[in-house]
Design a protein around this motif. Structure first.
Motif, PDB file in Angstrom:
ATOM      1  N   GLY A 135      -0.608  -2.403   9.375  1.00 30.92           N
ATOM      2  CA  GLY A 135       0.255  -2.710  10.498  1.00 30.92           C
ATOM      3  C   GLY A 135      -0.331  -2.188  11.803  1.00 30.92           C
ATOM      4  O   GLY A 135      -1.259  -1.371  11.813  1.00 30.92           O
ATOM      5  N   ALA A 136       0.220  -2.636  12.934  1.00 26.16           N
ATOM      6  CA  ALA A 136      -0.286  -2.237  14.255  1.00 26.16           C
ATOM      7  C   ALA A 136      -0.267  -0.723  14.446  1.00 26.16           C
ATOM      8  O   ALA A 136      -1.127  -0.163  15.120  1.00 26.16           O
ATOM      9  CB  ALA A 136       0.528  -2.927  15.349  1.00 26.16           C
ATOM     10  N   SER A 137       0.681  -0.045  13.805  1.00 24.61           N
ATOM     11  CA  SER A 137       0.786   1.409  13.932  1.00 24.61           C
ATOM     12  C   SER A 137      -0.147   2.138  12.965  1.00 24.61           C
ATOM     13  O   SER A 137      -0.222   3.363  12.993  1.00 24.61           O
ATOM     14  CB  SER A 137       2.226   1.847  13.650  1.00 24.61           C
ATOM     15  OG  SER A 137       2.523   1.639  12.269  1.00 24.61           O
ATOM     16  N   GLY A 138      -0.831   1.381  12.109  1.00 21.96           N
ATOM     17  CA  GLY A 138      -1.679   1.980  11.084  1.00 21.96           C
ATOM     18  C   GLY A 138      -0.958   2.169   9.760  1.00 21.96           C
ATOM     19  O   GLY A 138      -1.556   2.599   8.777  1.00 21.96           O
ATOM     20  N   ALA A 139       0.330   1.826   9.731  1.00 23.77           N
ATOM     21  CA  ALA A 139       1.112   1.980   8.506  1.00 23.77           C
ATOM     22  C   ALA A 139       0.687   0.947   7.470  1.00 23.77           C
ATOM     23  O   ALA A 139       0.313  -0.180   7.811  1.00 23.77           O
ATOM     24  CB  ALA A 139       2.602   1.814   8.807  1.00 23.77           C
ATOM     25  N   LEU A 140       0.743   1.362   6.209  1.00 22.26           N
ATOM     26  CA  LEU A 140       0.453   0.424   5.130  1.00 22.26           C
ATOM     27  C   LEU A 140       1.582  -0.584   5.047  1.00 22.26           C
ATOM     28  O   LEU A 140       2.756  -0.228   5.108  1.00 22.26           O
ATOM     29  CB  LEU A 140       0.309   1.160   3.802  1.00 22.26           C
ATOM     30  CG  LEU A 140      -0.811   2.189   3.709  1.00 22.26           C
ATOM     31  CD1 LEU A 140      -0.926   2.715   2.282  1.00 22.26           C
ATOM     32  CD2 LEU A 140      -2.138   1.627   4.180  1.00 22.26           C
ATOM     33  N   THR A 141       1.211  -1.839   4.915  1.00 21.97           N
ATOM     34  CA  THR A 141       2.194  -2.920   4.819  1.00 21.97           C
ATOM     35  C   THR A 141       1.890  -3.731   3.576  1.00 21.97           C
ATOM     36  O   THR A 141       0.942  -3.435   2.860  1.00 21.97           O
ATOM     37  CB  THR A 141       2.128  -3.808   6.078  1.00 21.97           C
ATOM     38  OG1 THR A 141       0.794  -4.302   6.212  1.00 21.97           O
ATOM     39  CG2 THR A 141       2.513  -3.033   7.322  1.00 21.97           C
ATOM     40  N   GLY A 142       2.667  -4.751   3.329  1.00 25.44           N
ATOM     41  CA  GLY A 142       2.611  -5.547   2.113  1.00 25.44           C
ATOM     42  C   GLY A 142       1.246  -5.733   1.489  1.00 25.44           C
ATOM     43  O   GLY A 142       0.249  -5.881   2.181  1.00 25.44           O
ATOM     44  N   PHE A 143       1.243  -5.728   0.161  1.00 30.25           N
ATOM     45  CA  PHE A 143       0.006  -5.914  -0.606  1.00 30.25           C
ATOM     46  C   PHE A 143       0.412  -6.406  -1.985  1.00 30.25           C
ATOM     47  O   PHE A 143       1.275  -5.818  -2.632  1.00 30.25           O
ATOM     48  CB  PHE A 143      -0.746  -4.580  -0.687  1.00 30.25           C
ATOM     49  CG  PHE A 143      -2.073  -4.649  -1.383  1.00 30.25           C
ATOM     50  CD1 PHE A 143      -3.093  -5.457  -0.908  1.00 30.25           C
ATOM     51  CD2 PHE A 143      -2.302  -3.894  -2.516  1.00 30.25           C
ATOM     52  CE1 PHE A 143      -4.321  -5.510  -1.553  1.00 30.25           C
ATOM     53  CE2 PHE A 143      -3.526  -3.936  -3.167  1.00 30.25           C
ATOM     54  CZ  PHE A 143      -4.541  -4.745  -2.679  1.00 30.25           C
ATOM     55  N   ALA A 144      -0.214  -7.487  -2.453  1.00 30.63           N
ATOM     56  CA  ALA A 144       0.164  -8.084  -3.734  1.00 30.63           C
ATOM     57  C   ALA A 144       0.025  -7.110  -4.896  1.00 30.63           C
ATOM     58  O   ALA A 144       0.772  -7.185  -5.863  1.00 30.63           O
ATOM     59  CB  ALA A 144      -0.665  -9.342  -4.005  1.00 30.63           C
ATOM     60  N   GLY A 145      -0.905  -6.172  -4.809  1.00 36.36           N
ATOM     61  CA  GLY A 145      -1.091  -5.176  -5.865  1.00 36.36           C
ATOM     62  C   GLY A 145      -0.149  -3.989  -5.741  1.00 36.36           C
ATOM     63  O   GLY A 145      -0.152  -3.111  -6.611  1.00 36.36           O
ATOM     64  N   GLY A 146       0.638  -3.942  -4.671  1.00 35.86           N
ATOM     65  CA  GLY A 146       1.567  -2.840  -4.423  1.00 35.86           C
ATOM     66  C   GLY A 146       0.971  -1.828  -3.453  1.00 35.86           C
ATOM     67  O   GLY A 146      -0.245  -1.642  -3.384  1.00 35.86           O
ATOM     68  N   LEU A 147       1.833  -1.181  -2.688  1.00 36.70           N
ATOM     69  CA  LEU A 147       1.364  -0.242  -1.662  1.00 36.70           C
ATOM     70  C   LEU A 147       0.658   0.974  -2.258  1.00 36.70           C
ATOM     71  O   LEU A 147      -0.278   1.506  -1.657  1.00 36.70           O
ATOM     72  CB  LEU A 147       2.520   0.200  -0.768  1.00 36.70           C
ATOM     73  CG  LEU A 147       3.099  -0.893   0.130  1.00 36.70           C
ATOM     74  CD1 LEU A 147       4.202  -0.330   1.013  1.00 36.70           C
ATOM     75  CD2 LEU A 147       2.020  -1.547   0.982  1.00 36.70           C
ATOM     76  N   ALA A 148       1.071   1.413  -3.444  1.00 35.45           N
ATOM     77  CA  ALA A 148       0.403   2.555  -4.074  1.00 35.45           C
ATOM     78  C   ALA A 148      -1.048   2.214  -4.392  1.00 35.45           C
ATOM     79  O   ALA A 148      -1.946   3.040  -4.205  1.00 35.45           O
ATOM     80  CB  ALA A 148       1.147   2.992  -5.330  1.00 35.45           C
ATOM     81  N   VAL A 149      -1.300   0.996  -4.848  1.00 38.77           N
ATOM     82  CA  VAL A 149      -2.668   0.565  -5.145  1.00 38.77           C
ATOM     83  C   VAL A 149      -3.450   0.429  -3.841  1.00 38.77           C
ATOM     84  O   VAL A 149      -4.616   0.839  -3.755  1.00 38.77           O
ATOM     85  CB  VAL A 149      -2.677  -0.756  -5.946  1.00 38.77           C
ATOM     86  CG1 VAL A 149      -4.078  -1.345  -6.021  1.00 38.77           C
ATOM     87  CG2 VAL A 149      -2.113  -0.528  -7.336  1.00 38.77           C
ATOM     88  N   LYS A 150      -2.841  -0.135  -2.820  1.00 46.92           N
ATOM     89  CA  LYS A 150      -3.496  -0.258  -1.518  1.00 46.92           C
ATOM     90  C   LYS A 150      -3.948   1.114  -1.034  1.00 46.92           C
ATOM     91  O   LYS A 150      -5.089   1.292  -0.597  1.00 46.92           O
ATOM     92  CB  LYS A 150      -2.544  -0.913  -0.513  1.00 46.92           C
ATOM     93  CG  LYS A 150      -3.138  -1.175   0.855  1.00 46.92           C
ATOM     94  CD  LYS A 150      -2.168  -1.984   1.694  1.00 46.92           C
ATOM     95  CE  LYS A 150      -2.799  -2.434   2.994  1.00 46.92           C
ATOM     96  NZ  LYS A 150      -2.025  -3.489   3.660  1.00 46.92           N
TER      97      LYS A 150
END
Length: 164
Positions: A135-150
Motif C-alpha cells: 500500500g501507499a503507506s508501506g502497509a501489507l495489502t491483499g495477497f492470494a497466498g495470504g498476508l502472513a506468506v507475503k
C-alpha cells in the motif's frame, strides 16, 4: 493449448505449477480461488522440463540461494494485465513498490486501483513478485497466498532466514 501441472510442497504451502510445452503459465496457491486464474484442463506431468526447472528454481529461492528467476513465462491476460505483470518482474529482489508507483512505472499514473486488480490476478505468483507490491503507506495489502506468506517472502528477501 495442452497444459501440464505438478505440485510443489513448499514452506508456504503446496504450490500447483502449470505449464504448456514451452512456458510456465501459473503458480497457484493451495487454497486459491479457482476463478482467480483459469487454467483449463491440465494433466499431471512431474517430469515436464519447464515444471522441473520451476521446482528447482523455487526451491533455490526458498533456500535463499536465488534472487532472479530465469524461466520462460507465458502470461495470459489483457494487455493492461500483461503490462502490470511485466512491471512486477522489474521490482528488484528485496524491494517493494506501491500500487501507485507501479502504475507510474507502466505509464498509467492514476491507475493504482486497476493495477491492484491486475496484481490480484497475477497467475505466476512469487516468480512475478506481486508480494513486493504494498500500500501507499508501506502497509501489507491483499495477497492470494495470504498476508502472513507475503510477510515471510519479504522477510526472506530482506536478509531473513531461508524458508527451507
Amino acid at each position: 493449448m495442452t497444459q501440464s501441472f505438478t505440485i510443489l510442497p513448499s514452506p508456504v504451502g503446496a504450490l500447483t505449477l502449470v505449464a504448456s510445452d514451452d512456458a510456465l503459465h501459473a503458480v497457484l496457491w493451495e487454497d486459491d480461488d479457482p476463478a482467480r486464474v483459469r487454467t483449463g484442463a491440465v494433466t499431471r506431468a512431474d517430469d515436464h522440463p519447464v515444471l522441473r526447472e520451476t521446482v528447482a528454481q523455487l526451491q533455490a529461492y526458498f533456500a535463499g540461494r536465488l534472487r532472479v528467476f530465469d524461466l520462460p513465462l507465458g502470461f495470459v491476460g489483457t494487455d493492461f494485465q500483461k503490462a502490470v505483470w511485466a512491471g512486477l518482474l522489474a521490482i528488484p529482489y528485496g524491494e517493494t513498490r506501491s500500487y501507485g508507483a507501479l502504475a507510474a512505472t507502466i505509464g498509467r499514473p492514476g491507475a493504482s486501483r486497476a493495477v491492484g486488480a491486475a496484481n490480484g490476478r497475477n497467475p505466476i505468483s512469487i516468480i512475478a513478485p506481486c508480494h513486493r507490491v504494498v500500500g501507499a503507506s508501506g502497509a501489507l495489502t491483499g495477497f492470494a497466498g495470504g498476508l502472513a506468506v507475503k510477510e515471510r517472502l519479504l522477510r526472506l528477501e530482506r536478509g531473513g532466514v531461508a524458508l527451507l
